[in-house]
Design an enzyme around this catalytic site. Structure first.
Site, PDB file in Angstrom:
ATOM      1  N   LYS A  71      46.130   7.366   6.013  1.00  0.00           N
ATOM      2  CA  LYS A  71      47.457   6.747   5.875  1.00  0.00           C
ATOM      3  C   LYS A  71      47.857   5.851   7.061  1.00  0.00           C
ATOM      4  CE  LYS A  71      49.508  10.408   3.044  1.00  0.00           C
ATOM      5  NZ  LYS A  71      50.683  11.266   2.914  1.00  0.00           N
ATOM      6  N   ASP A 106      56.914   8.361  -0.289  1.00  0.00           N
ATOM      7  CA  ASP A 106      57.468   9.711  -0.109  1.00  0.00           C
ATOM      8  C   ASP A 106      58.976   9.641   0.111  1.00  0.00           C
ATOM      9  OD1 ASP A 106      55.104  11.039  -0.419  1.00  0.00           O
ATOM     10  OD2 ASP A 106      54.667  11.173   1.723  1.00  0.00           O
TER      11      ASP A 106
END
Ligand code: ATR
Length: 280
Positions: A71, A106
Site C-alpha cells: 500500500k 477505507d
C-alpha cells in the site's frame, strides 16, 4: 489468469495472495449490473510490484486494489488524492487520462457504513478510537473530515498514538489504555480498529455500560461477524456498525472508478459474503 483483452478487468495485488473477498464482491456487482468485466487476484512479490504497476495498463487492467504489503509503494508510484496522502497508503489505483491515480477507500468505507448503519452518528462531539495502526489512520481522517471535534486516540503503544495525533492536529488527543474508562462516558462514538476481539486474538474488554446514552459503536473486526463488543453494545440498545459493512462499502468506489457505474451494497451481497466467511 490472463486478462481479457476486450473486456475491462481490475485486480487485487497482494503478497502472498491471501484469500480475499474482493473477487466475490466485484464479480457480484459485474454480474448484477450486467457489465462485461473481470476481477482477478495477482500475487506479486514486493520486488516486482513497481514493474507490475508501471505495466498495469499494458497488462490490460483498468485499475487495481492493493493490499499488504504494497500500500505504501502504491502511494509512491501514483498520483494520490487527499485521502491516500493523509492515510499514507493507497488501496485503489485507476487511470485518469492515462495517469495512474490512487485513493484510500477505507475512509469512505468506514464513514458510509456508519451513515448506513447508524444515521445521526455524527452528532457525537467526541469519539474514542482504539488503535493507532493503518486502519486507525483512515478512521481518524474520516472523523475529522466529517467534523467530529475531538478524537481521543488510545493505543497500547502510546508513542504511535502520539505520532498519528501529531499529524492531524489538536482535534486528535493521544492517550493510553489506562484512560479508556475515564474517556468512555464522553464518547458519542466508540471505534475499535485494533485486532482485539478478532478470532484467535485476545478479547477486547470494554465496559459499554460506561458509554453515554445514544452512543454508537463501530468495530472494524469482521471475523467473527458479531464481535463481543458489538453484541454488548446491541444488548444495551446502542446502534452499531460492523466490519463487514465497512469492507463492502470500501469496495464501492473502486468499482465505480474502473467500470463506470456506482454499485449498491445490498443485503443480498452481504449475505453472499457472510456465507463465504462462514466457510473460510
Ligand atoms: P491495521 O492496519 O489493521 O491497523 P496495524 O497497523 O498492525 O494493523 O495495527 C494494529 C493495531 O492493533 C495497533 O493499534 C496495535 O497496537 P500497537 O500499536 O500497540 O501494536 C493494536 N493491537 C494489536 N494487538 C493488540 C493487543 N494485544 N493489545 C492492544 N492493542 C493491540
Amino acid at each position: 489468469m490472463t486478462t481479457a483483452a476486450r473486456t475491462p478487468a481490475a485486480c487485487l495485488i497482494g503478497w502472498p495472495a491471501a484469500h480475499s473477498r474482493s473477487p466475490l464482491i466485484h464479480r457480484y456487482w459485474l454480474r448484477t449490473l450486467g457489465i462485461e468485466g473481470g476481477y482477478v487476484i495477482e500475487a506479486v512479490p514486493p520486488d516486482d510490484f513497481r514493474d507490475f504497476v508501471l505495466r498495469l495498463s499494458l497488462r490490460g487492467f483498468v485499475g487495481a486494489n492493493v493490499t499488504i504489503p504494497h500500500k505504501e509503494q502504491a502511494l509512491a508510484l501514483s498520483k494520490p488524492d487527499a485521502r491516500a496522502k493523509a492515510v499514507g497508503a493507497a488501496n485503489t489505483l485507476w487511470f485518469r487520462d492515462g495517469e495512474l491515480c490512487s485513493t484510500n477507500t477505507d475512509v469512505e468505507g468506514f464513514i458510509n457504513n456508519l451513515d448506513a448503519s447508524a444515521p445521526g452518528w455524527d452528532k457525537a462531539q467526541e469519539a474514542l478510537v482504539l488503535g493507532a495502526g493503518g486502519a486507525s489512520r483512515a478512521v481518524v481522517f474520516g472523523l475529522i473530515d466529517r467534523g467530529i471535534k475531538t478524537v481521543h486516540l488510545v493505543n497500547r503503544t502510546v508513542a504511535r498514538a502520539q505520532a498519528l495525533a501529531g499529524q492531524f492536529g489538536s482535534g486528535v488527543q493521544p492517550a493510553g489504555w489506562d484512560e479508556v474508562e475515564k474517556l468512555l462516558p464522553r464518547a458519542g462514538l466508540l471505534v475499535n480498529t485494533t485486532s482485539l476481539g478478532q478470532h484467535g486474538q485476545p478479547r477486547l474488554e470494554i465496559d459499554v455500560a460506561r458509554l453515554p446514552d445514544g452512543a454508537v459503536v463501530a468495530d472494524l473486526v469482521y471475523v467473527p461477524l458479531q464481535t463481543e463488543l458489538l453484541a454488548a453494545a446491541q444488548a444495551r440498545g446502542l446502534k452499531t456498525a460492523d466490519g463487514l459493512g465497512m469492507l463492502l462499502h470500501q469496495a464501492v468506489r473502486g468499482f465505480e472508478l474502473w467500470f463506470g457505474r456506482r454499485p449498491q451494497v445490498t443485503s443480498e451481497l452481504r449475505a453472499l459474503v457472510e456465507a463465504d466467511l462462514k466457510h473460510a
